[in-house]
Design a protein around this motif. Structure first.
Motif, short mmCIF file in Angstrom:
data_model
loop_
_atom_site.label_atom_id
_atom_site.label_comp_id
_atom_site.label_asym_id
_atom_site.label_seq_id
_atom_site.Cartn_x
_atom_site.Cartn_y
_atom_site.Cartn_z
N ARG A 189 0.86 -1.18 0.00
CA ARG A 189 0.00 0.00 0.00
C ARG A 189 0.89 1.23 0.00
O ARG A 189 2.04 1.19 0.47
N ILE A 190 0.37 2.32 -0.52
CA ILE A 190 1.10 3.58 -0.56
C ILE A 190 0.73 4.38 0.69
O ILE A 190 -0.45 4.53 1.00
N VAL A 191 1.73 4.88 1.39
CA VAL A 191 1.50 5.65 2.62
C VAL A 191 2.40 6.88 2.62
O VAL A 191 3.41 6.94 1.91
N PHE A 192 2.00 7.85 3.43
CA PHE A 192 2.95 8.90 3.77
C PHE A 192 3.16 8.88 5.27
O PHE A 192 2.25 8.56 6.05
N GLU A 193 4.39 9.18 5.68
CA GLU A 193 4.78 9.12 7.08
C GLU A 193 4.99 10.53 7.61
O GLU A 193 5.66 11.35 6.98
N GLU A 194 4.40 10.80 8.77
CA GLU A 194 4.55 12.10 9.40
C GLU A 194 4.46 11.92 10.91
O GLU A 194 3.49 11.36 11.42
N ASN A 195 5.50 12.37 11.59
CA ASN A 195 5.56 12.23 13.05
C ASN A 195 5.34 10.78 13.49
O ASN A 195 4.62 10.49 14.46
N ASP A 196 5.94 9.85 12.75
CA ASP A 196 5.88 8.41 13.02
C ASP A 196 4.50 7.80 12.78
O ASP A 196 4.28 6.62 13.07
#
Length: 303
Positions: free
Chosen positions: A195-202
């Motif tokens: 799956r495609i995700v974006f990571e921000e602040n863990d």
């Protein structure tokens, strides 16, 4: 009036490990910029402005100046750390450029026509230049700008995370919001695929594969420059002691939308985008360009 092409080429290339703007990817040693220039000329652009660091001026002039003579007007804008920073802030203590929005602002004195802005290290394809070029040459609304959006699934790297402007488009085909996500990648799901995700602040947030993202292919009217300058001056004041803070073009566009001082038409491209973020991306880009030549999309030699 023929539009102008601004090429963002002042980046440091920290993840790539070199000056990727001038690296050779085509079958005859072409840079990615060569393909953008070739497509821009075909799409009717009349001038190119390279936005660069001062130390790159001679290299760019040597590589592109002579081959473009008689084909398109060439100019250079220097993205210096102190450009457009309010004088009362004093000396700027940072080594990292201020970002793409600031780079665009540095071309203010070099651009009098409607203009497009692109990254130096991204391949966009002829379709994108034709869409934006036609818009800039024909649209007469000073506050209506444009961008080309690509499906996020077509813009990822197999070699690490990427930064993308994640877009929301309204029912009228205008940009509702664009948020810069600096860490987007494909995540394995325990044998059930990716799956495609974006990571921000863990925290991880999934993205639909067809989510439109900005690859920094924008079209602007010259009336935007005073608004960008005002935005950047406020940004510089707030971030003068933050050496890694960057003033992005999506930040500019978000402000225009929120203050109702600008609108942005979104052109959806079905083309495959490709570019170089990491050294291991290079063979993939070389193979893709070789295939385009073999298929007749480009002549054996561009110039």
């Amino acid at each position: 009036m023929q539009p102008t092409l601004l090429i963002l080429a002042a980046g440091m290339g920290s993840r790539y490990g070199g000056i990727k703007q001038l690296d050779q990817f085509g079958p005859h040693g072409e840079t990615i910029i060569d393909y953008s220039l070739f497509d821009a000329i075909r799409a009717g652009f009349g001038k190119v402005v390279f936005i660069i660091r001062e130390e790159l001026r001679n290299d760019f002039d040597e590589i592109f100046g002579k081959k473009l003579a008689g084909k398109i007007e060439v100019d250079y804008a220097i993205q210096s750390l102190g450009a457009y920073v309010p004088e009362e802030l004093g000396e700027v203590r940072r080594t990292k450029p201020w970002g793409t929005g600031h780079a665009m602002l540095c071309a203010k004195e070099h651009t009098t026509t409607p203009f497009a802005v692109i990254n130096a290290d991204d391949f966009y394809g002829l379709e994108a230049f034709q869409l934006i070029g036609n818009f800039l040459a024909t649209d007469t609304e000073d506050d209506l700008h444009a961008m080309v959006g690509y499906e996020v699934q077509k813009t990822l790297s197999e070699n690490g995370s990427v930064s993308r402007g994640v877009c929301t488009v309204d029912a009228y085909g205008h940009l509702a919001s664009v948020i810069e996500r600096t860490k987007i990648y494909q995540e394995e799901q325990g044998g059930t695929g990716r799956r495609i995700v974006f990571e921000e602040n863990d925290d991880l947030t999934p993205l639909s594969p067809d989510t439109p993202v900005s690859m920094n292919f924008w079209g602007f009217k010259p009336s935007v420059f005073p608004l960008v300058q005002k935005q950047f001056e406020s940004y510089a004041i707030a971030n003068i002691d933050s050496p890694k803070a960057e003033f992005y073009i999506p930040t500019v566009m978000t402000n225009l939308i929120q203050t109702e001082t600008g609108r942005c038409k979104v052109f959806r491209s079905q083309s495959e985008w490709f570019g170089v973020t990491y050294p291991d991306d290079k063979p993939t880009v070389q193979a893709a360009l070789r295939q385009l030549h073999d298929e007749g999309a480009y002549p054996d030699t561009l110039w």
